[in-house]
Design a protein around this motif. Structure first.
Motif, PDB file in Angstrom:
ATOM      1  N   LEU A 108       0.819  -1.207   0.000  1.00 10.91           N
ATOM      2  CA  LEU A 108       0.000   0.000   0.000  1.00 10.91           C
ATOM      3  C   LEU A 108       0.859   1.266   0.000  1.00 10.91           C
ATOM      4  CD1 LEU A 108      -2.849   1.087   0.019  1.00 10.91           C
ATOM      5  CD2 LEU A 108      -2.821   1.001   2.503  1.00 10.91           C
ATOM      6  N   TRP A 109       1.889   1.271   0.816  1.00  8.14           N
ATOM      7  CA  TRP A 109       2.785   2.415   0.890  1.00  8.14           C
ATOM      8  C   TRP A 109       3.511   2.605  -0.437  1.00  8.14           C
ATOM      9  CZ3 TRP A 109       5.964   2.935   6.004  1.00  8.14           C
ATOM     10  CH2 TRP A 109       6.331   4.245   6.200  1.00  8.14           C
ATOM     11  N   THR A 112       1.193   3.971  -3.143  1.00  2.24           N
ATOM     12  CA  THR A 112       0.915   5.397  -2.894  1.00  2.24           C
ATOM     13  C   THR A 112       2.066   6.265  -3.386  1.00  2.24           C
ATOM     14  OG1 THR A 112      -0.419   4.831  -0.955  1.00  2.24           O
ATOM     15  CG2 THR A 112       0.409   7.099  -1.091  1.00  2.24           C
ATOM     16  N   ALA A 115       2.250   6.345  -7.227  1.00  2.00           N
ATOM     17  CA  ALA A 115       1.221   7.228  -7.797  1.00  2.00           C
ATOM     18  C   ALA A 115       1.599   8.701  -7.623  1.00  2.00           C
ATOM     19  CB  ALA A 115      -0.126   6.948  -7.139  1.00  2.00           C
ATOM     20  N   LEU A 116       2.088   9.072  -6.445  1.00  2.00           N
ATOM     21  CA  LEU A 116       2.500  10.461  -6.217  1.00  2.00           C
ATOM     22  C   LEU A 116       3.655  10.844  -7.138  1.00  2.00           C
ATOM     23  CD1 LEU A 116       2.272  10.717  -2.326  1.00  2.00           C
ATOM     24  CD2 LEU A 116       0.798  11.831  -4.002  1.00  2.00           C
TER      25      LEU A 116
END
Length: 132
Positions: A108-109, A112, A115-116
């Motif tokens: 998950l990290w 994220t 994507a950023l």
């Protein structure tokens, strides 16, 4: 200069400044991810046998250093300097690759941050500070 042109330039500059904020955020997340791996937190999955396996502590130090560098370039990006724009895109590409390899440990990290980084690359690539 037309009003529409001024609006487009303003949006491009705002997007790039947002990209700089996101880059500093990505650097902070990378830094925290590194600290988490170095401390051997329970959130990091260890012991699972994947095709590639890395020492979590070594990855932690790598993420920590990468996070500091990414945040520093993010701060420099507020000036609109060409070297900071190019550096931001290169570092985001490196960060995407590193977090792709980090997926098995904390998916998950990693997703994220990937994507950023993609948003930052888009924002920095579309802004032309000479026109603003």
């Amino acid at each position: 200069m037309s009003e529409e042109s001024l609006v487009k330039k303003g949006v491009a500059k705002g997007t790039s400044m947002g990209g700089a904020v996101l880059l500093v955020t990505v650097g902070a997340l990378e830094f925290l991810q590194g600290i988490s791996a170095i401390a051997k937190d329970d959130v990091i999955v260890v012991g699972v046998e994947y095709t590639y396996k890395f020492d979590v502590t070594a990855w932690g130090w790598f993420h920590l250093v990468l996070g500091v560098i990414v945040a520093a370039v993010g701060i420099a990006l507020f000036t609109g300097a060409t070297w900071a724009r190019v550096g931001a895109m290169v570092l985001c590409a490196v960060s995407i690759f590193v977090n792709f390899l980090w997926l098995p440990y904390y998916p998950l990290w990693a997703i994220t941050i990937i994507a950023l980084n993609a948003v930052v690359i888009w924002a920095v690539a579309t802004w032309n500070p000479d026109e603003a």
